[in-house]
Design a protein around this motif. Structure first.
Motif, PDB file in Angstrom:
ATOM      1  N   TYR A  20      42.158  49.472  16.370  1.00 27.53           N
ATOM      2  CA  TYR A  20      41.294  50.580  16.782  1.00 27.53           C
ATOM      3  C   TYR A  20      39.830  50.292  16.469  1.00 27.53           C
ATOM      4  O   TYR A  20      38.929  50.976  16.959  1.00 27.53           O
ATOM      5  CB  TYR A  20      41.749  51.880  16.104  1.00 27.53           C
ATOM      6  CG  TYR A  20      41.417  51.974  14.632  1.00 27.53           C
ATOM      7  CD1 TYR A  20      40.256  52.621  14.201  1.00 27.53           C
ATOM      8  CD2 TYR A  20      42.264  51.433  13.670  1.00 27.53           C
ATOM      9  CE1 TYR A  20      39.944  52.702  12.854  1.00 27.53           C
ATOM     10  CE2 TYR A  20      41.960  51.510  12.324  1.00 27.53           C
ATOM     11  CZ  TYR A  20      40.812  52.153  11.924  1.00 27.53           C
ATOM     12  OH  TYR A  20      40.498  52.240  10.587  1.00 27.53           O
ATOM     13  N   GLU A  49      36.149  46.907  20.101  1.00 28.27           N
ATOM     14  CA  GLU A  49      35.485  47.551  21.239  1.00 28.27           C
ATOM     15  C   GLU A  49      36.196  47.161  22.534  1.00 28.27           C
ATOM     16  O   GLU A  49      36.470  45.996  22.783  1.00 28.27           O
ATOM     17  CB  GLU A  49      34.019  47.108  21.321  1.00 28.27           C
ATOM     18  CG  GLU A  49      33.291  47.667  22.536  1.00 28.27           C
ATOM     19  CD  GLU A  49      31.911  47.069  22.723  1.00 28.27           C
ATOM     20  OE1 GLU A  49      31.238  47.436  23.706  1.00 28.27           O
ATOM     21  OE2 GLU A  49      31.513  46.219  21.883  1.00 28.27           O
ATOM     22  N   LEU A  50      36.516  48.154  23.348  1.00 31.06           N
ATOM     23  CA  LEU A  50      37.134  47.901  24.643  1.00 31.06           C
ATOM     24  C   LEU A  50      36.027  47.633  25.661  1.00 31.06           C
ATOM     25  O   LEU A  50      35.208  48.503  25.951  1.00 31.06           O
ATOM     26  CB  LEU A  50      37.978  49.092  25.086  1.00 31.06           C
ATOM     27  CG  LEU A  50      38.749  48.921  26.394  1.00 31.06           C
ATOM     28  CD1 LEU A  50      39.827  47.846  26.257  1.00 31.06           C
ATOM     29  CD2 LEU A  50      39.387  50.242  26.823  1.00 31.06           C
ATOM     30  N   LYS A  81      35.000  48.767  30.593  1.00 24.89           N
ATOM     31  CA  LYS A  81      35.704  50.038  30.743  1.00 24.89           C
ATOM     32  C   LYS A  81      35.600  50.616  32.151  1.00 24.89           C
ATOM     33  O   LYS A  81      36.560  51.213  32.648  1.00 24.89           O
ATOM     34  CB  LYS A  81      35.174  51.063  29.724  1.00 24.89           C
ATOM     35  CG  LYS A  81      35.607  50.772  28.302  1.00 24.89           C
ATOM     36  CD  LYS A  81      35.316  51.935  27.372  1.00 24.89           C
ATOM     37  CE  LYS A  81      36.223  53.127  27.651  1.00 24.89           C
ATOM     38  NZ  LYS A  81      36.106  54.175  26.622  1.00 24.89           N
ATOM     39  N   GLU A  93      38.888  51.615  34.178  1.00 21.64           N
ATOM     40  CA  GLU A  93      39.111  52.991  34.641  1.00 21.64           C
ATOM     41  C   GLU A  93      39.337  53.032  36.146  1.00 21.64           C
ATOM     42  O   GLU A  93      40.176  53.790  36.654  1.00 21.64           O
ATOM     43  CB  GLU A  93      37.928  53.874  34.248  1.00 21.64           C
ATOM     44  CG  GLU A  93      37.890  54.191  32.756  1.00 21.64           C
ATOM     45  CD  GLU A  93      36.615  54.885  32.339  1.00 21.64           C
ATOM     46  OE1 GLU A  93      35.647  54.903  33.148  1.00 21.64           O
ATOM     47  OE2 GLU A  93      36.573  55.419  31.203  1.00 21.64           O
ATOM     48  N   SER A 138      44.178  59.388  30.300  1.00 19.55           N
ATOM     49  CA  SER A 138      42.911  58.722  29.997  1.00 19.55           C
ATOM     50  C   SER A 138      43.179  57.269  29.685  1.00 19.55           C
ATOM     51  O   SER A 138      44.272  56.899  29.221  1.00 19.55           O
ATOM     52  CB  SER A 138      42.205  59.392  28.818  1.00 19.55           C
ATOM     53  OG  SER A 138      42.868  59.102  27.608  1.00 19.55           O
ATOM     54  N   ASP A 159      41.774  55.440  27.305  1.00 19.54           N
ATOM     55  CA  ASP A 159      41.894  55.221  25.867  1.00 19.54           C
ATOM     56  C   ASP A 159      43.307  55.528  25.378  1.00 19.54           C
ATOM     57  O   ASP A 159      43.859  54.805  24.538  1.00 19.54           O
ATOM     58  CB  ASP A 159      40.880  56.084  25.109  1.00 19.54           C
ATOM     59  CG  ASP A 159      39.454  55.592  25.306  1.00 19.54           C
ATOM     60  OD1 ASP A 159      39.279  54.395  25.599  1.00 19.54           O
ATOM     61  OD2 ASP A 159      38.517  56.404  25.179  1.00 19.54           O
ATOM     62  N   GLN A 160      43.897  56.586  25.907  1.00 19.10           N
ATOM     63  CA  GLN A 160      45.251  56.941  25.516  1.00 19.10           C
ATOM     64  C   GLN A 160      46.253  55.884  25.982  1.00 19.10           C
ATOM     65  O   GLN A 160      47.153  55.481  25.245  1.00 19.10           O
ATOM     66  CB  GLN A 160      45.637  58.298  26.094  1.00 19.10           C
ATOM     67  CG  GLN A 160      47.016  58.778  25.659  1.00 19.10           C
ATOM     68  CD  GLN A 160      47.427  60.071  26.334  1.00 19.10           C
ATOM     69  OE1 GLN A 160      46.920  60.407  27.406  1.00 19.10           O
ATOM     70  NE2 GLN A 160      48.341  60.808  25.717  1.00 19.10           N
ATOM     71  N   GLY A 213      45.741  52.678  23.954  1.00 20.41           N
ATOM     72  CA  GLY A 213      46.118  52.900  22.567  1.00 20.41           C
ATOM     73  C   GLY A 213      47.608  52.771  22.323  1.00 20.41           C
ATOM     74  O   GLY A 213      48.045  52.495  21.203  1.00 20.41           O
TER      75      GLY A 213
END
Length: 344
Positions: A31, A34-35, A38, A42, A66, A68-69, A72
């Motif tokens: 976590y 850095e992604l 993006k 997306e 999303s 990020d979800q 993750g």
């Protein structure tokens, strides 16, 4: 940590067949990382969701609204990176072993889950490694043919969505007979050469082979000439031939399959003599040096362009040539494969 036999097998496959110098199981992003990229990721999530919803009626990201979800929750079963001639190639593999056959619920749910895994893996590779090329594999030893057919229909769609965004990942679905030929058989070909105790799939087979063929004695009271045999005789687990060599790099084939054939006396003494000449080696294998060189000629020291570990053929020790190539300008592979096929 829970140990999955499928993951252990694929770790050995990446390490010894694809020659990945870095291999990890159960890869997860931190976590703290850095992604990157993006906006593209997306867009990939949006475009792929629309395509598979409209074309197949699949809701591939249900419960993940999303990026990020979605990212993750990602975990890649086995990941490896091979480095060769200032180039690198990344492999990311998800493997599922369901004894009754791949099953995540209904057929549509199973197909949807696999599509999601492949796309999410592509997002992780591009988002955390910034690689826009690589190989993404979903594999299982037993998949219902109808599921395989639906998955293969979707592979081109996955590749198309990725390519439209500049991502050139190769998507592979490997199951059933292909699992045996492309993954299991190549690993069995190198079984005798691996001594790493951390590779549990390999070590378990090596332990089994120690006792293969040695059936336990039965007590006299248990013996019966009419008793039904409920287990088969033990047999040594080994490669059944040259299946799966298309997955192996040429150097791996030379060090394992070719070497074993020579040591096992599968080649005549007359041909062994020819293999010590530059002319025969060039004509037969397209290599620039004699395939075999007697260790006595160099006082046991490995010469340049030969593997350091000698092999013994008909009581004589030889060094085996290590100078093999498989690039467009110099491709020795067709010559080696032809020879292996003729001597299978």
């Amino acid at each position: 940590m829970k140990i999955e036999i499928g993951e252990s097998l694929l770790l050995s496959w990446l390490k010894h067949i694809k020659e990945c110098q870095l291999v990890q199981t159960n890869w997860k992003a931190s976590y703290k990382w850095e992604l990157k990229n993006k906006e593209i990721l997306e867009q990939l999530m949006k475009t792929s969701n629309e395509l598979f919803s409209q074309k197949y009626g699949y809701d591939i990201y249900k419960g993940n609204r999303s990026l990020d979800q979605l990212i993750g929750q990602a975990e890649i079963d086995v990941m490896g990176i091979s480095y060769e001639e200032n180039q690198s190639h990344i492999y990311a593999i998800d493997v599922a072993f369901h004894e009754a056959g791949l099953n995540y619920g209904s057929k549509d749910e199973t197909v949807t889950r696999v599509i999601k895994k492949c796309l999410r893996t592509a997002m992780c590779i591009y988002g955390y490694f910034s690689f826009n090329t690589g190989t993404i594999i979903f594999t299982s030893p037993k998949i219902n043919p109808s599921v395989v057919q639906d998955l293969m229909n979707c592979v081109d769609d996955i590749s198309l969505v990725l390519k439209d965004l500049g991502l050139n990942f190769k998507i592979r679905i490997i199951g059933n007979d292909d699992f045996s030929e492309k993954i299991l058989e190549p690993v069995l070909n190198v079984l005798g050469d691996v001594a790493d105790t951390s590779e549990l799939f390999m070590r378990s087979l090596q332990m089994y082979n120690l006792f293969a063929g040695k059936r336990p004695k039965q007590a006299a009271s248990q013996r019966s000439t009419t008793a039904k045999k409920i287990t088969p005789d033990l047999e040594v687990i080994e490669s059944q031939g040259i299946d799966g060599l298309d997955e192996m790099k040429i150097g791996v084939i030379v060090r394992t399959v070719l070497r074993k054939m020579l040591e096992d006396g599968k080649v005549s003494e007359e041909e062994i003599k020819k293999m010590q000449t530059r002319e025969y080696s060039k004509e037969t294998f397209d290599i620039q040096y004699p395939l075999l060189q007697k260790t006595a000629l160099t006082q046991g020291k490995s010469p340049a362009r030969y593997y350091s570990d000698p092999l013994k053929v008909y009581g004589e020790e030889y060094f085996l040539c290590s100078e093999w190539f498989e690039v467009p300008a110099n491709n020795d592979r067709p010559y080696l494969m032809k020879w292996l096929t003729l001597h299978k």
